[in-house]
Design a protein around this motif. Structure first.
Motif, mmCIF file in Angstrom:
data_model
loop_
_atom_site.group_PDB
_atom_site.id
_atom_site.type_symbol
_atom_site.label_atom_id
_atom_site.label_comp_id
_atom_site.label_asym_id
_atom_site.label_seq_id
_atom_site.Cartn_x
_atom_site.Cartn_y
_atom_site.Cartn_z
ATOM 1 N N GLN A 166 0.613 -1.174 -0.169
ATOM 2 C CA GLN A 166 0.129 0.114 0.081
ATOM 3 C C GLN A 166 0.753 1.303 0.113
ATOM 4 O O GLN A 166 0.562 2.209 -0.297
ATOM 5 C CB GLN A 166 -0.952 0.083 1.037
ATOM 6 N N LYS A 167 2.120 1.194 0.330
ATOM 7 C CA LYS A 167 3.109 2.310 0.226
ATOM 8 C C LYS A 167 3.731 2.415 -1.162
ATOM 9 O O LYS A 167 4.485 3.435 -1.232
ATOM 10 C CB LYS A 167 4.138 2.017 1.350
ATOM 11 N N MET A 168 3.462 1.494 -2.010
ATOM 12 C CA MET A 168 4.030 1.559 -3.166
ATOM 13 C C MET A 168 3.426 2.486 -4.270
ATOM 14 O O MET A 168 2.013 2.623 -4.130
ATOM 15 C CB MET A 168 4.302 0.264 -3.941
ATOM 16 N N VAL A 169 4.138 3.254 -5.199
ATOM 17 C CA VAL A 169 3.543 3.926 -6.252
ATOM 18 C C VAL A 169 3.568 2.780 -7.555
ATOM 19 O O VAL A 169 4.395 2.109 -7.635
ATOM 20 C CB VAL A 169 4.250 5.066 -6.548
ATOM 21 N N PRO A 170 2.821 2.926 -8.389
ATOM 22 C CA PRO A 170 2.740 1.920 -9.465
ATOM 23 C C PRO A 170 4.227 1.890 -10.248
ATOM 24 O O PRO A 170 4.636 0.726 -10.438
ATOM 25 C CB PRO A 170 1.619 2.501 -10.550
ATOM 26 N N MET A 171 4.723 2.720 -10.543
ATOM 27 C CA MET A 171 5.854 2.952 -11.647
ATOM 28 C C MET A 171 7.233 2.416 -10.641
ATOM 29 O O MET A 171 8.151 2.042 -11.384
ATOM 30 C CB MET A 171 6.145 4.182 -12.090
ATOM 31 N N HIS A 172 7.106 2.383 -9.333
ATOM 32 C CA HIS A 172 8.132 1.857 -8.633
ATOM 33 C C HIS A 172 8.488 0.205 -8.536
ATOM 34 O O HIS A 172 9.160 -0.309 -8.032
ATOM 35 C CB HIS A 172 8.180 2.338 -7.121
ATOM 36 N N TYR A 173 7.439 -0.146 -9.322
ATOM 37 C CA TYR A 173 7.418 -1.627 -9.439
ATOM 38 C C TYR A 173 7.043 -2.124 -10.959
ATOM 39 O O TYR A 173 6.202 -2.684 -11.258
ATOM 40 C CB TYR A 173 6.318 -2.562 -8.700
ATOM 41 N N ALA A 174 8.081 -1.509 -11.858
ATOM 42 C CA ALA A 174 7.687 -1.467 -13.292
ATOM 43 C C ALA A 174 8.464 -2.384 -14.063
ATOM 44 O O ALA A 174 8.548 -2.533 -15.238
ATOM 45 C CB ALA A 174 7.771 -0.098 -13.733
ATOM 46 N N THR A 175 9.390 -3.006 -13.423
ATOM 47 C CA THR A 175 10.476 -3.872 -14.155
ATOM 48 C C THR A 175 9.855 -4.956 -15.026
ATOM 49 O O THR A 175 10.407 -5.084 -15.975
ATOM 50 C CB THR A 175 11.593 -4.525 -13.441
ATOM 51 N N SER A 344 20.106 -3.777 -14.637
ATOM 52 C CA SER A 344 19.207 -3.953 -13.389
ATOM 53 C C SER A 344 18.881 -2.629 -12.967
ATOM 54 O O SER A 344 17.689 -1.928 -12.724
ATOM 55 C CB SER A 344 19.740 -4.828 -12.363
ATOM 56 N N ALA A 345 19.900 -1.624 -12.944
ATOM 57 C CA ALA A 345 19.668 -0.369 -12.354
ATOM 58 C C ALA A 345 18.886 0.448 -13.407
ATOM 59 O O ALA A 345 17.828 1.488 -13.124
ATOM 60 C CB ALA A 345 21.013 0.404 -12.039
ATOM 61 N N ASN A 346 19.283 0.384 -14.695
ATOM 62 C CA ASN A 346 18.562 1.065 -15.658
ATOM 63 C C ASN A 346 17.039 0.551 -15.755
ATOM 64 O O ASN A 346 16.101 1.524 -15.761
ATOM 65 C CB ASN A 346 19.251 0.772 -17.211
ATOM 66 N N TRP A 347 16.855 -0.436 -15.702
ATOM 67 C CA TRP A 347 15.609 -1.112 -15.665
ATOM 68 C C TRP A 347 14.808 -0.491 -14.414
ATOM 69 O O TRP A 347 13.384 -0.029 -14.614
ATOM 70 C CB TRP A 347 15.366 -2.691 -15.769
ATOM 71 N N THR A 348 15.234 -0.375 -13.322
ATOM 72 C CA THR A 348 14.663 -0.109 -12.355
ATOM 73 C C THR A 348 14.345 1.522 -12.146
ATOM 74 O O THR A 348 13.440 1.861 -11.813
ATOM 75 C CB THR A 348 15.394 -0.614 -10.936
ATOM 76 N N CYS A 349 15.588 2.140 -12.680
ATOM 77 C CA CYS A 349 15.289 3.615 -12.434
ATOM 78 C C CYS A 349 14.411 4.111 -13.479
ATOM 79 O O CYS A 349 13.981 5.320 -13.465
ATOM 80 C CB CYS A 349 16.689 4.329 -12.730
ATOM 81 N N VAL A 350 14.257 3.298 -14.702
ATOM 82 C CA VAL A 350 13.081 3.969 -15.617
ATOM 83 C C VAL A 350 11.858 4.120 -14.760
ATOM 84 O O VAL A 350 11.007 5.313 -14.784
ATOM 85 C CB VAL A 350 12.754 2.561 -16.442
ATOM 86 N N GLY A 351 11.290 3.240 -13.822
ATOM 87 C CA GLY A 351 10.086 3.597 -13.095
ATOM 88 C C GLY A 351 10.068 4.662 -12.245
ATOM 89 O O GLY A 351 9.309 5.338 -11.689
#
Length: 378
Positions: A166-175, A344-351
């Motif tokens: 519930q503390k997550m925003v949608p794009m922070h779990y975008a990988t 991995s950092a690139n994919w994660t930082c996109v979100g």
């Protein structure tokens, strides 16, 4: 290490338990220790799989000199600090997604990997799913022609999951949507533009600090003429789970099924209109694995079929043994895993950058330089 097995420690034993039998069956690996805060639940898992070394304290586990690598499956907020501590302790790291929830944490992990020479792999399931492997194989053989556009979606109802979601925003779990778009063309994201849409209920907005029900992002892929369009939803959107990946080429295009367990669709250019779209069955790719772990691409081998990630995720496309094999081989062969720390950092930082864009009305946000370094990619 080529004369012995990679000795793994499993950290987090909910979803993480699914990987223990795969490591045990792998000819070059074994799980020698487990770690979970809940001692009673930890003992149940350790008893089931015959594992003697048991830790409720992560630091104590890292002090065990016999452990070569840790596989982290803890809650998302623990991913970054646990990865950094493990690298500091001289352990290779496989960590479930996402790598972290801030750009600075991603930077620290990339720099730590560079400083130590240890292996880091984000265990992104989609790029080892049978669907991705099928599309990637077609692309590499030239069957799709020139790629013109990529798209992916991941709506998922997180009600009923642990409260930290519930503390997550949608794009922070975008990988899960970012990785196939970039991985297919061996590309990295250069910059993004993202918009938020709709509104979640007040209690979710208060906990997450994000009012958007949906975040939808365009990704510019570095050194190409391509963009990818991805969108995410976590709460208050009426949609069956869909972790989709669509690819549009000049010769053929692939579209993910709209309804789970229905056939995917392959479009072929210049056929009669009624014949352009054809349902297809995606094959399994277990033959790419050591024989002893091939069975784990099948849904019947899932240890806890009632876990929400499998009820909603359909077994993650048979990806688990591919992830294990890639990490084990990277450690033994002394090479960068796919995806490595930079990718991995690139994919994660996109979100992360996409959410920054969304709260600023869609302004372009560039990916940080440390995520654009040359690296081994999927």
């Amino acid at each position: 290490m080529n004369d012995r097995k990679v000795r793994m420690a499993m950290v987090g034993l909910g979803f993480g338990s699914e990987f223990i039998p795969i490591y045990h069956a792998h000819p070059d690996a074994e799980v020698i220790a487990v770690c979970r805060r809940n001692e009673a639940e930890m003992n149940k898992t350790a008893d089931q799989f015959g594992i003697e070394r048991r830790y409720t304290d992560f630091e104590a586990l890292l002090a065990d000199p016999d452990i070569d690598a840790v596989h982290i499956n803890s809650p998302i907020g623990d991913h970054a600090w646990m990865s950094l501590r493990a690298l500091d302790a001289g352990k290779h790291v496989m960590c479930t997604v996402p790598m972290a929830t801030t750009v600075e944490e991603c930077r620290q992990i990339v720099e730590k990997v560079e400083d130590t020479g240890l292996k880091y792999m984000m265990a992104e399931t989609v790029v080892y799913s049978r669907e991705f492997l099928f599309i990637k194989d077609m692309y590499d053989r030239g069957e799709l022609g020139k790629i013109q556009h990529l798209a992916a979606s991941h709506p998922q109802d997180m009600d009923g999951w642990p409260d930290y979601w519930q503390k997550m925003v949608p794009m922070h779990y975008a990988t899960h949507v970012v990785s196939p778009c970039l991985g297919l063309v061996d590309g990295l994201a250069e910059y993004v533009s993202c918009f938020g849409s709709g509104a979640v209920r007040d209690d979710i907005a208060e906990k997450s600090g994000c009012q958007f029900a949906v975040e939808t992002c365009h990704i510019k892929i570095q050194d190409t003429d391509l963009t990818a369009h991805v969108w995410r939803a976590l709460y208050d959107v009426a949609r069956q789970y869909r972790e989709s990946f669509d690819v549009y080429g000049t010769k053929k295009s692939f579209e993910w099924t709209l309804i789970e367990n229905q056939p995917h669709v392959l479009h072929t250019a210049k056929e009669p209109e009624s014949e352009i779209a054809q349902p297809i069955e995606v094959p399994d790719f277990a033959d790419r694995l050591p024989e002893s772990i091939r069975r784990f691409t099948q849904a019947q081998e899932i240890h806890d079929a009632d876990h929400l990630s499998f009820v909603q995720g359909g077994g993650h496309g048979g990806s688990h043994p591919h992830l294990v094999n890639e990490f084990v081989r990277a450690v033994l062969d002394d090479r960068a895993p796919r995806p490595d720390a930079v990718t991995s950092a690139n994919w994660t930082c996109v979100g992360i950058c996409a959410h920054e864009s969304a709260i600023n009305g869609g302004q372009i946000v560039r990916l940080p330089e440390f995520t654009l370094k040359p690296s081994v990619r999927v």
